[in-house]
Design an enzyme around this catalytic site. Structure first.
Site, PDB file in Angstrom:
ATOM      1  N   ASN A  35       0.837  -1.209   0.000  1.00 20.10           N
ATOM      2  CA  ASN A  35       0.000   0.000   0.000  1.00 20.10           C
ATOM      3  C   ASN A  35       0.865   1.251   0.000  1.00 20.10           C
ATOM      4  OD1 ASN A  35      -2.599   1.171  -0.036  1.00 20.10           O
ATOM      5  ND2 ASN A  35      -2.443   1.659   2.143  1.00 20.10           N
ATOM      6  N   PHE A  80       4.421  -0.441  12.077  1.00 20.58           N
ATOM      7  CA  PHE A  80       3.279   0.167  11.377  1.00 20.58           C
ATOM      8  C   PHE A  80       2.635  -0.810  10.387  1.00 20.58           C
ATOM      9  CE2 PHE A  80       6.023   3.976  12.071  1.00 20.58           C
ATOM     10  CZ  PHE A  80       5.115   4.795  12.697  1.00 20.58           C
ATOM     11  N   SER A 124      -5.334   1.657  17.329  1.00 21.66           N
ATOM     12  CA  SER A 124      -6.283   2.622  16.774  1.00 21.66           C
ATOM     13  C   SER A 124      -7.385   2.910  17.779  1.00 21.66           C
ATOM     14  CB  SER A 124      -6.901   2.010  15.507  1.00 21.66           C
ATOM     15  OG  SER A 124      -8.032   2.734  15.109  1.00 21.66           O
ATOM     16  N   THR A 126     -10.200   2.816  17.078  1.00 24.33           N
ATOM     17  CA  THR A 126     -11.285   1.902  16.726  1.00 24.33           C
ATOM     18  C   THR A 126     -11.487   0.846  17.818  1.00 24.33           C
ATOM     19  OG1 THR A 126     -12.212   0.656  14.874  1.00 24.33           O
ATOM     20  CG2 THR A 126      -9.934   0.209  15.391  1.00 24.33           C
ATOM     21  N   TYR A 148     -11.031  -5.518  10.844  1.00 23.66           N
ATOM     22  CA  TYR A 148      -9.874  -4.634  11.023  1.00 23.66           C
ATOM     23  C   TYR A 148      -9.713  -4.277  12.506  1.00 23.66           C
ATOM     24  CZ  TYR A 148      -7.205  -0.324  11.405  1.00 23.66           C
ATOM     25  OH  TYR A 148      -6.302   0.628  11.811  1.00 23.66           O
ATOM     26  N   LYS A 152      -6.761  -5.373  15.478  1.00 20.86           N
ATOM     27  CA  LYS A 152      -5.990  -4.477  16.362  1.00 20.86           C
ATOM     28  C   LYS A 152      -6.154  -4.911  17.822  1.00 20.86           C
ATOM     29  CE  LYS A 152      -4.166  -1.787  13.338  1.00 20.86           C
ATOM     30  NZ  LYS A 152      -2.722  -1.822  13.121  1.00 20.86           N
ATOM     31  N   LEU A 199     -12.293  10.867   5.339  1.00 24.46           N
ATOM     32  CA  LEU A 199     -12.827  12.198   5.029  1.00 24.46           C
ATOM     33  C   LEU A 199     -11.800  13.140   4.392  1.00 24.46           C
ATOM     34  CD1 LEU A 199     -15.167  14.242   5.251  1.00 24.46           C
ATOM     35  CD2 LEU A 199     -14.275  14.847   7.524  1.00 24.46           C
ATOM     36  N   ASP A 294     -20.474   3.535  11.471  1.00 26.90           N
ATOM     37  CA  ASP A 294     -19.990   4.832  11.973  1.00 26.90           C
ATOM     38  C   ASP A 294     -20.582   5.138  13.354  1.00 26.90           C
ATOM     39  OD1 ASP A 294     -18.242   5.579  10.048  1.00 26.90           O
ATOM     40  OD2 ASP A 294     -19.512   7.112   9.124  1.00 26.90           O
TER      41      ASP A 294
END
Ligand code: NAD
Ligand code: UD1
Length: 336
Positions: A35, A80, A124, A126, A148, A152, A199, A294
């Site tokens: 990526n 990372f 994260s 998240t 995902y 984590k 965003l 979300d």
């Protein structure tokens, strides 16, 4: 002594490598370029005036890892490398678990065999799922709603078990909020593949004319103006957080967890408005349905990191907008 930076050719990794080189730390990047682009390496070199040591390869490749740990004197690893697209993780979950969970396990096994036990891990916000209240403290309950996020959380738990079994490890779990912005030179930045999910790159691609308009995902949340609120943090501030975390590991703290955020939440409409003011570019948008998964509000209580790491995010929202825009304007097609 050198630091191994896995995923160092990526968005956050490349900015962290710049900051490490600027304090004269020796760095070796390991990245499989799944990526990212090799072009980032020359950009890093031209910012820092230092050669970058880069190895193209995979954290799943045990033999390669062993040879790297034999070749270089690492005292720490900043990890990372990982896959990060929430939607994709629902489609190919096993690939996410293999890369993110098994990849980290493999890395830790090799580290242990070479007695390198200082690790900074990219976690994260998240992992807080849908928090009951904001701002979010590190002690809040954790949960995940997609593969995902679960990858984590699994890694966090695996690393906590590892530490319990062998307290000579020093591990910093860094829970990032929403990184945006780019290096002020405008030469390195975020280069998403295809249509951006997040965003900020979406906004800059509308501004540069690559996308027609922004869809604002819902305006009926219980927030200041009905749109989602997030804690956007400049990627260079985030990079500095890693330098501070490495310093912390040298004081042998054991297992530590820090929120890396600003503590300030902004709504989607506030972000659009701020971008327009900072850059003079209009962002056409339409309100559309909420995006599945979300949450209304997510912002950090960064006090623990502020105190323990002697680190605070210093860059303003205007700087985040200006730097994101400079990068996008100079590189409308990313590194291509
Ligand atoms: P990125 O995709 O730009 O960077 C990740 C890098 O890892 C890429 O260069 C990729 O090629 C490399 N990579 C992936 N799998 C690999 C493997 N198996 N072996 C070697 N290299 C591999 O992403 P980023 O935004 O810089 O994120 C870095 C880390 O931070 C990721 O672990 C991500 O999950 C985490 N994170 C990112 C955000 C964000 O919003 N960007 C937020 C929270 C956490
Ligand atoms: C998303 C991921 C999260 C990941 C984070 C960083 C989801 C559900 N969550 O978080 O797991 O850790 O990225 O990679 O994908 N928005 C729009 N229009 C857009 C894009 C976003 O209105 O085109 C809104 C979102 O609804 C949200 C805010 O902008 O309110 C920020 O979105 P985004 O940048 O995707 O970040 P997160 O949702 O925080």
């Amino acid at each position: 002594m050198a630091t191994l930076v896995t995923g160092g050719a990526g968005y956050i990794g490349s900015h962290t490598v710049v900051e490490l080189q600027q304090i004269n730390q020796d760095v070796v990047i390991l990245d499989n370029l799944s990526n990212s682009s090799k072009a980032v390496l020359k950009r890093i070199e031209s910012i820092t005036n230092k050669a970058v040591t880069f190895v193209e390869g995979d954290i799943l490749d045990t033999e390669l890892l062993h040879s790297l740990f034999k070749q270089y004197q690492f005292d720490s690893v900043i990890h990372f490398a990982g896959l990060k697209a929430v939607g994709e993780s629902n489609e190919i979950p096993l690939h996410y678990y293999k890369n993110n969970v098994y990849g980290t396990l493999n890395l830790c096994e090799v580290m242990a065999q070479h007695s390198v036990k200082n690790l900074v891990f990219s976690s994260s916000a998240t992992v807080y799922g849908d928090p009951e209240t904001v701002p979010i403290k590190e002690s809040f309950p954790t949960s995940a709603t997609n593969p995902y996020g679960r990858s984590k959380l699994m890694v966090e738990e695996m690393l906590a078990d590892l530490y319990r079994s062998d307290p000579s490890w020093n591990i910093a779990l860094l829970r990032y909020f929403n990184p945006i912005g780019a290096h002020e030179s405008g030469t390195i930045g975020e280069a998403p593949n295809g249509i951006p999910n997040n965003l900020m790159p979406y906004i800059t691609q509308v501004a540069v004319g690559k996308l027609k308009q922004l869809s604002v995902f819902g305006n009926d949340y219980n927030t200041i103006d009905g749109t989602g609120v997030r804690d956007y943090i400049h990627v260079v501030d985030l990079a500095h957080g890693h330098l501070k975390a490495l310093e912390k590991l040298n004081s042998q703290p054991g297992l530590v967890t820090y929120n890396l955020g600003t503590g300030q939440g902004y709504s989607v409409l506030q972000m659009i408005n701020s971008f327009e003011k900072a850059t003079g570019q209009a962002i056409p948008y339409q309100i559309s349905a909420r995006r599945a998964g979300d949450i209304a509000e997510c912002y950090a209580d960064p006090q623990f990191a502020n105190q323990e790491l002697n680190w605070t995010a210093t860059k303003s929202l205007v700087e985040m907008m200006e730097d994101s825009w400079r990068w996008q304007q100079n590189n409308p097609n990313g590194y291509q």
